[in-house]
Design a protein around this motif. Structure first.
Motif, PDB file in Angstrom:
ATOM      1  N   GLY A 207      -4.490 -12.717  55.974  1.00  0.00           N
ATOM      2  CA  GLY A 207      -4.988 -12.343  57.276  1.00  0.00           C
ATOM      3  C   GLY A 207      -4.569 -13.304  58.375  1.00  0.00           C
ATOM      4  N   ASN A 208      -4.330 -12.738  59.540  1.00  0.00           N
ATOM      5  CA  ASN A 208      -4.171 -13.503  60.779  1.00  0.00           C
ATOM      6  C   ASN A 208      -5.241 -12.957  61.713  1.00  0.00           C
ATOM      7  OD1 ASN A 208      -3.364 -14.110  63.546  1.00  0.00           O
ATOM      8  ND2 ASN A 208      -1.405 -14.780  62.707  1.00  0.00           N
ATOM      9  N   THR A 209      -6.265 -13.752  61.982  1.00  0.00           N
ATOM     10  CA  THR A 209      -7.479 -13.243  62.604  1.00  0.00           C
ATOM     11  C   THR A 209      -7.848 -14.092  63.804  1.00  0.00           C
ATOM     12  OG1 THR A 209      -8.188 -12.728  60.348  1.00  0.00           O
ATOM     13  CG2 THR A 209      -9.790 -12.391  62.097  1.00  0.00           C
ATOM     14  N   GLN A 210      -7.997 -13.461  64.952  1.00  0.00           N
ATOM     15  CA  GLN A 210      -8.202 -14.166  66.215  1.00  0.00           C
ATOM     16  C   GLN A 210      -9.677 -14.445  66.467  1.00  0.00           C
ATOM     17  OE1 GLN A 210      -5.855 -13.086  69.806  1.00  0.00           O
ATOM     18  NE2 GLN A 210      -7.826 -12.437  70.655  1.00  0.00           N
ATOM     19  N   PHE A 211     -10.031 -15.720  66.470  1.00  0.00           N
ATOM     20  CA  PHE A 211     -11.324 -16.205  66.933  1.00  0.00           C
ATOM     21  C   PHE A 211     -11.012 -17.136  68.104  1.00  0.00           C
ATOM     22  CE2 PHE A 211     -12.508 -14.545  62.943  1.00  0.00           C
ATOM     23  CZ  PHE A 211     -13.888 -14.476  62.840  1.00  0.00           C
ATOM     24  N   PRO A 212     -11.190 -16.689  69.342  1.00  0.00           N
ATOM     25  CA  PRO A 212     -10.625 -17.415  70.481  1.00  0.00           C
ATOM     26  C   PRO A 212     -11.444 -18.628  70.926  1.00  0.00           C
ATOM     27  CG  PRO A 212     -11.731 -15.437  71.252  1.00  0.00           C
ATOM     28  CD  PRO A 212     -11.805 -15.409  69.743  1.00  0.00           C
ATOM     29  N   ILE A 213     -11.711 -19.551  69.988  1.00  0.00           N
ATOM     30  CA  ILE A 213     -12.436 -20.768  70.300  1.00  0.00           C
ATOM     31  C   ILE A 213     -11.581 -21.970  69.915  1.00  0.00           C
ATOM     32  CG2 ILE A 213     -13.697 -20.448  68.120  1.00  0.00           C
ATOM     33  CD1 ILE A 213     -14.904 -22.521  71.183  1.00  0.00           C
ATOM     34  N   LEU A 214     -11.258 -22.800  70.884  1.00  0.00           N
ATOM     35  CA  LEU A 214     -10.564 -24.060  70.653  1.00  0.00           C
ATOM     36  C   LEU A 214     -11.582 -25.186  70.729  1.00  0.00           C
ATOM     37  CD1 LEU A 214      -7.945 -25.861  70.541  1.00  0.00           C
ATOM     38  CD2 LEU A 214      -8.104 -25.901  73.048  1.00  0.00           C
ATOM     39  N   ILE A 215     -11.569 -26.070  69.730  1.00  0.00           N
ATOM     40  CA  ILE A 215     -12.397 -27.271  69.751  1.00  0.00           C
ATOM     41  C   ILE A 215     -11.462 -28.457  69.639  1.00  0.00           C
ATOM     42  CG2 ILE A 215     -14.235 -28.564  68.616  1.00  0.00           C
ATOM     43  CD1 ILE A 215     -15.439 -25.995  67.680  1.00  0.00           C
ATOM     44  N   ALA A 216     -11.480 -29.327  70.646  1.00  0.00           N
ATOM     45  CA  ALA A 216     -10.545 -30.438  70.720  1.00  0.00           C
ATOM     46  C   ALA A 216     -11.309 -31.749  70.846  1.00  0.00           C
ATOM     47  CB  ALA A 216      -9.610 -30.251  71.919  1.00  0.00           C
ATOM     48  N   GLY A 221     -14.300 -38.442  73.321  1.00  0.00           N
ATOM     49  CA  GLY A 221     -14.963 -37.215  73.741  1.00  0.00           C
ATOM     50  C   GLY A 221     -14.420 -35.991  73.046  1.00  0.00           C
ATOM     51  N   ALA A 222     -15.063 -34.869  73.316  1.00  0.00           N
ATOM     52  CA  ALA A 222     -14.667 -33.588  72.740  1.00  0.00           C
ATOM     53  C   ALA A 222     -15.028 -32.487  73.718  1.00  0.00           C
ATOM     54  CB  ALA A 222     -15.361 -33.363  71.398  1.00  0.00           C
ATOM     55  N   PHE A 223     -14.377 -31.340  73.573  1.00  0.00           N
ATOM     56  CA  PHE A 223     -14.713 -30.186  74.393  1.00  0.00           C
ATOM     57  C   PHE A 223     -14.305 -28.928  73.646  1.00  0.00           C
ATOM     58  CE2 PHE A 223     -10.313 -30.987  75.531  1.00  0.00           C
ATOM     59  CZ  PHE A 223      -9.752 -29.728  75.646  1.00  0.00           C
ATOM     60  N   GLY A 224     -14.809 -27.804  74.130  1.00  0.00           N
ATOM     61  CA  GLY A 224     -14.435 -26.514  73.585  1.00  0.00           C
ATOM     62  C   GLY A 224     -14.057 -25.555  74.690  1.00  0.00           C
ATOM     63  N   VAL A 225     -13.147 -24.650  74.396  1.00  0.00           N
ATOM     64  CA  VAL A 225     -12.785 -23.567  75.312  1.00  0.00           C
ATOM     65  C   VAL A 225     -12.888 -22.265  74.525  1.00  0.00           C
ATOM     66  CG1 VAL A 225     -10.992 -22.500  76.718  1.00  0.00           C
ATOM     67  CG2 VAL A 225     -11.268 -24.991  76.732  1.00  0.00           C
ATOM     68  N   PHE A 226     -13.799 -21.404  74.947  1.00  0.00           N
ATOM     69  CA  PHE A 226     -13.943 -20.089  74.328  1.00  0.00           C
ATOM     70  C   PHE A 226     -13.437 -19.052  75.315  1.00  0.00           C
ATOM     71  CE2 PHE A 226     -16.325 -16.125  73.739  1.00  0.00           C
ATOM     72  CZ  PHE A 226     -15.962 -15.833  72.431  1.00  0.00           C
ATOM     73  N   VAL A 227     -12.345 -18.373  74.950  1.00  0.00           N
ATOM     74  CA  VAL A 227     -11.758 -17.349  75.816  1.00  0.00           C
ATOM     75  C   VAL A 227     -12.460 -16.030  75.519  1.00  0.00           C
ATOM     76  CG1 VAL A 227      -9.660 -16.134  76.478  1.00  0.00           C
ATOM     77  CG2 VAL A 227      -9.568 -18.570  75.911  1.00  0.00           C
ATOM     78  N   THR A 251      -9.008 -12.506  83.080  1.00  0.00           N
ATOM     79  CA  THR A 251      -9.684 -13.017  81.893  1.00  0.00           C
ATOM     80  C   THR A 251     -10.863 -13.887  82.288  1.00  0.00           C
ATOM     81  OG1 THR A 251      -9.249 -13.931  79.697  1.00  0.00           O
ATOM     82  CG2 THR A 251      -8.437 -15.203  81.562  1.00  0.00           C
ATOM     83  N   ALA A 252     -11.636 -14.259  81.257  1.00  0.00           N
ATOM     84  CA  ALA A 252     -12.778 -15.154  81.444  1.00  0.00           C
ATOM     85  C   ALA A 252     -12.809 -16.130  80.283  1.00  0.00           C
ATOM     86  CB  ALA A 252     -14.083 -14.354  81.508  1.00  0.00           C
ATOM     87  N   TRP A 253     -13.324 -17.317  80.538  1.00  0.00           N
ATOM     88  CA  TRP A 253     -13.472 -18.302  79.473  1.00  0.00           C
ATOM     89  C   TRP A 253     -14.672 -19.198  79.758  1.00  0.00           C
ATOM     90  CZ3 TRP A 253      -9.775 -18.686  83.276  1.00  0.00           C
ATOM     91  CH2 TRP A 253      -9.727 -19.871  84.019  1.00  0.00           C
ATOM     92  N   TYR A 254     -15.168 -19.790  78.695  1.00  0.00           N
ATOM     93  CA  TYR A 254     -16.271 -20.738  78.783  1.00  0.00           C
ATOM     94  C   TYR A 254     -15.740 -22.130  78.469  1.00  0.00           C
ATOM     95  CZ  TYR A 254     -19.443 -16.696  78.361  1.00  0.00           C
ATOM     96  OH  TYR A 254     -20.114 -15.507  78.538  1.00  0.00           O
ATOM     97  N   PHE A 255     -16.221 -23.105  79.205  1.00  0.00           N
ATOM     98  CA  PHE A 255     -15.951 -24.501  78.874  1.00  0.00           C
ATOM     99  C   PHE A 255     -17.220 -25.097  78.285  1.00  0.00           C
ATOM    100  CE2 PHE A 255     -15.920 -29.042  79.585  1.00  0.00           C
ATOM    101  CZ  PHE A 255     -14.627 -29.405  79.236  1.00  0.00           C
ATOM    102  N   LEU A 256     -17.090 -25.696  77.090  1.00  0.00           N
ATOM    103  CA  LEU A 256     -18.219 -26.296  76.398  1.00  0.00           C
ATOM    104  C   LEU A 256     -18.011 -27.806  76.361  1.00  0.00           C
ATOM    105  CD1 LEU A 256     -17.395 -23.435  74.925  1.00  0.00           C
ATOM    106  CD2 LEU A 256     -19.207 -24.047  73.355  1.00  0.00           C
ATOM    107  N   GLY A 257     -18.864 -28.539  77.031  1.00  0.00           N
ATOM    108  CA  GLY A 257     -18.798 -29.988  77.006  1.00  0.00           C
ATOM    109  C   GLY A 257     -19.735 -30.541  75.954  1.00  0.00           C
TER     110      GLY A 257
END
Length: 868
Positions: A207-216, A221-227, A251-257
Motif C-alpha cells: 500500500g501507498n496510503t496518504q495521511f497528510p501529517i508531517l511531524i518534524a 523544538g518540534a512542529f506538525g503540519v496537517f494538510v 487548500t487548508a492546513w493546520y500548524f501544530l506547535g
C-alpha cells in the motif's frame, strides 16, 4: 465567481448523506445519517480569532484555534465570496471545538502573537513565518509560502532549515531491506495522480496510503503540519525549501506547535480522532489464507492448532465464503456477500459453535465491487448506490480479475447504510466479529466516474473522493453499529484509508507483501511513519502474501516474521495466497514450530499490558507501538531508527529482519534495562549490547528489554490457554491479577485497565482501573496494588494477586510481607503453585509472591526484603 478548480476541490469537503426511495428502504432498516454538517460565517469554530491577508491573486486566512494550534487557508481572490470566503473542514478532522487562544495580540501590520507562537505574514507574497514566542533571536522558525502553481495544482514551499528529522505522511515503502530513515532527502510520492494505491514492491504489492501529517523535529523544538486536503500530495524533501504539491489549487492546513514529538503526535490525535479500544480477541492470533474452501478445511486447521498447544482467537475468511469469483464474468459472485452454503453449511450454527465450543471468532472479507449478473447489482443500480458515469446516471462498468460489474459509492451515506443493513448486518447479528475491507484504495476505478454530491449538489468527480473512499467505507460500518444501537465494538481490517480512519475502529495492513525478509524490513520502516501518522494498529500478512518471491528458506522466513508480528501486529494474522493448497499459514504447520509457539505465548502473556495501552491510546492519544525515538527524543542516535520499537513506554524490542543470524547487537538508551527472557540486567549510558542471543534453548525470539521501574500486567499462559480471554481447555479459571515488576529506586506506577473486552461499555464508564506502584528503598521493594476503581459486567469481585519481582541477580529476596504480615516461603515451584498464598524464588530467576483471593476493592501492599 469561484474558480473551476476551487469548486472541484470543495467537492471533497462537506460530505453529506442522501436519500433512497421507499422501495430501497424496504431492503434494509435504513436510517440516513448526516456525516458532516455545513458551515457558515467567517469563523469555522467558536472562540477563535480570524485574520485575512491579501496577495496579488490570493487570500490567506489565518484562524487561531488555540495558543499552539493555527489553521491556514489559501484561496483565490475570486473565491472570497464562496462559503463566506472560507474553505470547509474535510471529514478527516474530528475536532470542531477549540478553547481559543488564552493570549492574543494582533499589531495589524502582519504579526499575531499568542501565548506560545508568533505568526508573521509578508504581504503580498503571503509568506507565513511561525516561531515559538521567545525573545531569542535564534528561535526556530518555520516559513510556508505559495510557489508558482499551474494546471490546477498548488505548490507550497516549507522552509525549516533547523529540522533534522521528519516523520509521518502515511505509508510508502522506500527500499527493500531498509528499516531506518526518515523523510529528509526523500520524496513522498502518491501511488498515482489521485493518491492512494497498491504499488509493486520487491516481488509483491504494498500500500501507498496518504495521511497528510508531517511531524518534524530539531535540536530545540518540534512542529506538525496537517494538510486538511484529500487530494493527492507530493512532498519533496530533497531540496530547500521543501516542495509540497497538492492536486488542488486552494487548500487548508493546520500548524501544530509543541515541545517535542510526543506533544505533536498527541495534538494530532486530538485533531483527527483517537482509536477506540479494539475487541480483546483482536490482540490474539487470527489465522488467514486465500483461502479456506469450506468448514472442513478451517476446522482441521483449528484442531491442529489446539492439539499443538497454540492459543487462537479467530479465523479470517477470504472471498470463498461467498462463493468465490469468476474472472471477467458478470456471473462472478463478487458483491453477493451471502454465504455459499454448499460449502459453508449452516453458517449461523457453525459461527455459534466456534465461539461456544472453541472460543474462536470469524472475520469476513468484503469488497466494493458487485458483478452485474447478480440480483444485487440491479437493486443497487436502480437506487443510485453505484458509482456513476458523470454524463449519465448509468453505473461505471468494470471488467477485471474479480468479474464484471460496478462499484459501490461509499460517498453516498444513505446508500452505504442501505447496503450495511441489507448485507452486513445479518452477519453481525449472526456473531461475525470483524470486517475485512479489501481493495479500498480503490484498487480499480474509472477516473471519469462520479460520486454522490448531495440532493441539491452536482456529482463529485473521482479526484475529489479518491482518498476518502476507504475512509467513508469504514465510517459507514461504524455508523451502522451506532444506528442499530449495537453495543458490540466494530473492528475493521483495512488496506487503505486516510487520517481519521482509526477513529472508526480500523486497523491497517500493508497489502499483498512479498514473502521475503527484505520486504519485512521495509514494512517495519513504514510502521514507524504510520505510527507517527496516528495509526496504532498496523500489521502485515505474516510470512508474506506472495510465497514465490521468497529470497531464503521459507521456514526461517516465516518464523522470524512471525516473531515480529507476534509483538507488533493487531491482530496477529498470518496470511498467504494459497489457491492451490501448496502453502501453510498456521504457525503449527510451517517454520520452527517450537519457536512460533514461544513467540505466540509471549504475545498472549502480554495481552493485559497491551490492552491497557490500548485504553491509554483511546483516552490520551498515546501510541501503543512507538519507535524508540518517540520515547527517547533527546537521544540523537535513535532518530530515524525504525528497527528499535517500543511497546508502550517501557518495553524495547530490537527488530531483526535478516536470515541466519543467531546473535544481534542491540542499542540501549541510557538507563537500567532488563532482558525480558533471561532477566539479565544492563546499565547503559547509551550504547550497544553486543551479541544478544536470538536463540535460547533452541527457541528463536526477538530481543526484548524492559526499563527499570516498569510494571507489566501479564496473563497466565500455558498449554491449556485457548484465547485472549484466558479461556482454558480444561474449563479451569485463571483470573488472577498477575504483574511483573522491575524494582527501581525511582517510584513508578502503571494503571491496569480492564473491561468486558467485547462492548463499547467502557466508553460510558464500564471499566475497571487498578493503579499499581513500585519503589525500592535500600533493601526493600514495595509493590502496591491499589483499590480497583469501577467495574463492568462479569468483572471478578475477588481474585488472587501474583507479583513477580525482577531485580539484579545479587539482590536475592529473603522475606515477603503482605499488608505487614509475613507470607510463607515455599521451596519449589510446585509447592508455590499448590499453595493458596506465599512466595518462592528459584535458584535463578525472579521471586514471585501471591496473596490468595482477596476483594478487588482492598489495597494490597507487598514488601520484598532483599539480601537473603
Amino acid at each position: 465567481m469561484p474558480s473551476a478548480h476551487a469548486k472541484n476541490c470543495r467537492d471533497a469537503r462537506g460530505l453529506r448523506g442522501g436519500r433512497l426511495s421507499a422501495q430501497a428502504r424496504r431492503f434494509g432498516r435504513l436510517a440516513a445519517f448526516a456525516a458532516f454538517a455545513g458551515l457558515s460565517g467567517c469563523s469555522l469554530f467558536q472562540q477563535t480569532y480570524v485574520a485575512r491577508y491579501h496577495g496579488d491573486d490570493r487570500i490567506l486566512v489565518i484562524e487561531v484555534l488555540e495558543d499552539d494550534l493555527v489553521r491556514f487557508e489559501l484561496l483565490h481572490v475570486s473565491d472570497a465570496a464562496g462559503v463566506a470566503g472560507r474553505i470547509p473542514v474535510t471529514p478527516m478532522v474530528e475536532r470542531r471545538s477549540f478553547r481559543g487562544p488564552a493570549r492574543l495580540r494582533d499589531n495589524r501590520r502582519g504579526m499575531i502573537e499568542t501565548a506560545d507562537l508568533r505568526i508573521e505574514v509578508d504581504e503580498p507574497s503571503l509568506a507565513v513565518t511561525i516561531s515559538a514566542r521567545s525573545d531569542r533571536r535564534d528561535a526556530e522558525r518555520v516559513t510556508m509560502f505559495p510557489l508558482e502553481s499551474g494546471n490546477g495544482r498548488l505548490r507550497l514551499g516549507l522552509r525549516a532549515d533547523w529540522v533534522r528529522h521528519a516523520y509521518g505522511l502515511g505509508q510508502q515503502f522506500l527500499e527493500p531491506g531498509r528499516t531506518d530513515g526518515d523523510w529528509l532527502g526523500q520524496v513522498r510520492r502518491p501511488a498515482s495522480s489521485f493518491g492512494n494505491g497498491l504499488v509493486k514492491f520487491n516481488g509483491g504489492s504494498v500500500g501507498n496510503t496518504q495521511f497528510p501529517i508531517l511531524i518534524a523535529e530539531g535540536p530545540r523544538g518540534a512542529f506538525g503540519v496537517f494538510v486538511d486536503d484529500v487530494h493527492a500530495q507530493m512532498w519533496d524533501f530533497t531540496k530547500s525549501p521543501w516542495d509540497v504539491q497538492i492536486a488542488c489549487d486552494v487548500t487548508a492546513w493546520y500548524f501544530l506547535g509543541g515541545d517535542d514529538l510526543r506533544d505533536i503526535r498527541r495534538d494530532q490525535m486530538e485533531l483527527v480522532g483517537r482509536p477506540p479500544v479494539p475487541p480483546r480477541k483482536m490482540f490474539g492470533l487470527w489465522v488467514s489464507e486465500y483461502g479456506y474452501d469450506d468448514w472442513a478445511e478451517l476446522t482441521a486447521a483449528l484442531a491442529s492448532l489446539r492439539s499443538n498447544g497454540f492459543p487462537v482467537d479467530g479465523f479470517v475468511l477470504d472471498l470463498q465464503w461467498f462463493g468465490g469469483i469468476a474472472k471477467e464474468s458478470e456471473l462472478s459472485r463478487m458483491g453477493r456477500l451471502a454465504w455459499d452454503e454448499s460449502r459453508f453449511v449452516d453458517p449461523a450454527g457453525r459461527v455459534a459453535a466456534l465461539e461456544q465450543e472453541h472460543g474462536v471468532g470469524l472475520m469476513l472479507i468484503e469488497e466494493s465491487y458487485v458483478s452485474r449478473g447478480l440480483s444485487e447489482y440491479e437493486v443497487l443500480r436502480k437506487h443510485g448506490c453505484l458509482v456513476q458515469r458523470c454524463d449519465t446516471d448509468e453505473p461505471v462498468d468494470f471488467v477485471d480479475w474479480w468479474g464484471a460489474g460496478g462499484m459501490l459509492d461509499w460517498i453516498n451515506d444513505a446508500g452505504a447504510d442501505f447496503w450495511h443493513d441489507w448485507k452486513r448486518l445479518p452477519h453481525i447479528e449472526m456473531g461475525v466479529l470483524g470486517h475485512w475491507t479489501d481493495l479500498g484504495e480503490p484498487e480499480r476505478f474509472d477516473p471519469r466516474g462520479c460520486y454522490f454530491g448531495g440532493e441539491d449538489r452536482p456529482k463529485r468527480p473521482h479526484a475529489a473522493v479518491h482518498n476518502l473512499y476507504n475512509f467513508k467505507w469504514a465510517e459507514s460500518i461504524a455508523r451502522g453499529y451506532r444506528r442499530h444501537g449495537l453495543t458490540r465494538r466494530p473492528f475493521i481490517l483495512t488496506r487503505s484509508g486516510t487520517s481519521g480512519v482509526q477513529r472508526f475502529g480500523a486497523a491497517m495492513w500493508s497489502g499483498d507483501i512479498a514473502s521475503n525478509l527484505s520486504s519485512l524490513a521495509a514494512h517495519l520502516q513504514a510502521q514507524m511513519n504510520m505510527c507517527m501518522s496516528g495509526v496504532d494498529y498496523y500489521g502485515s500478512d505474516i510470512g508474506g502474501y506472495y510465497r514465490p518471491a521468497l529470497d531464503g528458506d521459507a521456514n526461517e522466513c516465516y518464523t522470524r516474521w512471525f516473531a515480529h508480528g507476534a509483538l507488533f501486529d493487531v491482530p496477529v494474522r498470518p496470511h498467504t495466497a494459497n489457491l492451490e493448497d501448496r502453502y501453510e499459514t498456521a504457525p503449527d504447520r510451517i517454520g520452527d514450530v517450537r519457536s512460533n509457539l514461544a513467540s505466540l505465548r509471549r504475545r498472549y502473556e502480554l495481552i493485559p499490558y497491551l490492552y491497557s495501552l490500548a485504553h491509554r491510546a483511546w483516552r490520551d492519544g498515546e501510541p501503543v507501538f512507538p519507535p524508540a525515538f518517540h520515547e527517547f527524543g533527546r537521544d540523537s542516535l535513535l532518530a530515524g531508527v525504525g528497527s528499535l520499537k517500543m511497546i508502550g513506554r517501557d518495553v524495547l524490542v530490537a527488530c531483526v529482519p535478516e536470515y541466519h543470524l543467531d546473535t544481534h547487537d542491540v542499542y540501549l538508551p541510557a538507563g537500567r534495562w532488563y532482558d525480558y527472557d533471561s532477566h539479565d540486567v544492563f546499565d547503559s549510558d547509551g550504547g550497544v549490547v553486543p551479541d544478544v542471543p536470538l536463540r535460547r534453548d533452541g527457541l528463536f525470539r526477538l530481543p526484548m528489554f524492559v526499563r527499570a521501574g516498569a510494571i507489566l500486567p501479564l496473563m497466565y499462559v500455558d498449554e491449556k490457554t485457548m484465547n485472549a480471554f484466558g479461556r482454558r481447555t480444561d474449563g479451569t479459571v485463571r483470573d488472577e491479577l498477575r504483574v511483573r515488576v522491575y524494582g527501581d529506586a525511582r517510584s513508578s506506577s502503571f494503571t491496569l485497565f480492564e473491561d468486558d473486552g467485547r462492548t463499547i461499555g467502557y466508553q460510558s464508564g464500564a471499566v475497571r482501573a487498578t493503579e499499581i506502584t513500585q519503589v525500592r528503598r535500600e533493601q526493600r521493594v514495595r509493590v502496591t496494588i491499589g483499590r480497583a476503581e469501577g467495574t463492568y459486567e462479569g468483572a471478578p469481585v475477588d481474585r488472587d494477586n501474583v507479583v513477580i519481582l525482577v531485580t539484579d541477580a545479587a539482590a536475592r529476596v529473603s522475606a515477603v510481607q503482605l499488608d505487614g504480615r509475613e507470607l510463607p516461603r515455599w521451596a519449589t515451584d510446585a509447592e508455590f503453585d499448590g499453595a493458596p498464598r506465599g512466595w518462592h524464588q528459584p535458584d535463578a530467576g525472579p521471586a514471585k509472591a501471591k496473596s490468595g483471593r482477596m476483594p478487588v476493592r482492598d489495597r494490597k501492599v507487598f514488601d520484598f526484603e532483599l539480601g537473603g
